[in-house]
Write an enzyme that holds these catalytic residues in place. Structure first.
Site, mmCIF file in Angstrom:
data_model
loop_
_atom_site.group_PDB
_atom_site.id
_atom_site.type_symbol
_atom_site.label_atom_id
_atom_site.label_comp_id
_atom_site.label_asym_id
_atom_site.label_seq_id
_atom_site.Cartn_x
_atom_site.Cartn_y
_atom_site.Cartn_z
ATOM 1 N N GLU A 1 -46.080 -29.037 -16.501
ATOM 2 C CA GLU A 1 -44.664 -28.919 -16.845
ATOM 3 C C GLU A 1 -43.943 -30.259 -16.677
ATOM 4 O OE1 GLU A 1 -43.553 -24.517 -15.270
ATOM 5 O OE2 GLU A 1 -44.518 -25.865 -13.845
ATOM 6 N N ASP B 1 -43.680 -13.512 -13.724
ATOM 7 C CA ASP B 1 -44.531 -14.483 -13.033
ATOM 8 C C ASP B 1 -45.732 -13.762 -12.418
ATOM 9 O OD1 ASP B 1 -45.490 -16.733 -11.625
ATOM 10 O OD2 ASP B 1 -43.484 -17.494 -11.259
#
Length: 299
Positions: A121, A204
């Site tokens: 990321e 998640d």
């Protein structure tokens, strides 16, 4: 309905706590802090934390039948000896994708270690899309690749009869199911069993309870939700005092307690002032349902 209690049990302000796993033999909670490249073990009796540092982002940890643990480190499936802190590589994946790393992982009822990859990321949940794949490490250390085009490979678990595999690719904002063949580890017939509501944000980590219902940690949603995968309905919402809830597992006495990890990376100074417990470990009691023991890697 029993009264739900949420307690912060570990105040260490982890950057991105993930992959909580209860080890009944030691009464310890294992988890990782991904960007800090650290595997942690919290002793629920002494309240002490032990840590092992590794050489790359570590995204999941699991128990191992032969002793010690297994972990996903960078793009490697690894064995971890806790006593001497040594790490041994069992297998590597995505060697052609230098910007990738593993994310969440979990062991199936036959002792295979499932884990998926994603691109690194640039900010939380901001990354090059469709770079990841889902893999499993078999007990003989061979690796099976199931599919690619994954954004953020995340929560995973298996139905109580071991015939369904549940899986989250976070940026699809869904919880998916596959038919699962336990003897071979084959998956098929992908379908969506739950679509996230807007305020639930990003799905998640995930775990299952003894009634076959799924619990999903909602990143940026500050909650865990309980879902019925057969009806696609949300049954319960438990809100926490932090936004970036990352994963959950059952543990403690008879697996009647839920442990929740969370993150602080990506939060502003103002946000951290407002949520001083960001990055800490929480325990939820009084849910009125128990979980099941985690499976151990058989290799």
């Amino acid at each position: 309905m029993s009264s739900i209690k949420i307690e912060c049990v570990l105040r260490e302000n982890y950057r991105c706590g993930e992959s909580p796993v209860w080890e009944e033999a030691s009464k310890c909670l294992l988890f990782v802090d991904i960007p800090s490249k650290t595997v942690c073990r919290w002793d629920s009796i002494s309240n002490r934390v032990q840590r092992v540092g590794v050489d790359a982002p570590v995204s999941s940890v699991a128990l191992r039948q032969s002793g010690g643990y297994v972990a996903t480190i960078g793009t490697k499936f690894c064995a971890l000896n806790w006593e001497d802190q040594s790490v041994f590589i069992l297998a590597m994946v995505d060697e052609d994708k230098k910007n990738n790393r593993f994310n969440d992982g979990k062991v199936d009822p036959a002792g295979r270690y499932f884990a998926g990859t994603m691109a690194e990321e640039t900010a939380p949940a901001v990354l090059e899309r469709h770079q990841g794949s889902l893999y499993s490490l078999f007990p003989d250390h061979s690796v099976k690749k199931y599919f690619d085009q994954v954004d953020i490979s995340n929560g995973l678990d298996w139905s109580l009869d071991h015939k369904i595999f549940y899986y989250i690719d976070s940026l699809s904002y869904t919880v998916d199911a596959f038919d699962y063949d336990l003897p071979t580890g084959q998956i098929s017939n992908r379908r969506t069993v739950y679509k996230m509501e807007k305020d639930e944000q990003i799905p998640d980590g995930m775990c299952i309870d003894v009634e076959g219902k799924l619990w999903v940690a909602c990143y940026n949603g500050g909650r865990v939700i309980r879902l019925d995968p057969e009806t696609g309905k949300r049954l319960q919402t438990v809100k926490l005092p932090v936004d970036k809830t990352t994963s959950c597992c059952f543990g403690g006495k008879d697996y009647s307690e839920m442990y929740v990890t969370c993150a602080r990376d990506g939060m502003s100074a103002e946000g951290l002032l407002r949520q001083p417990d960001a990055g800490n470990i929480f325990k939820i009691t009084g849910l009125g349902v128990k979980g099941i023991a985690p499976y151990s890697y058989a290799g």
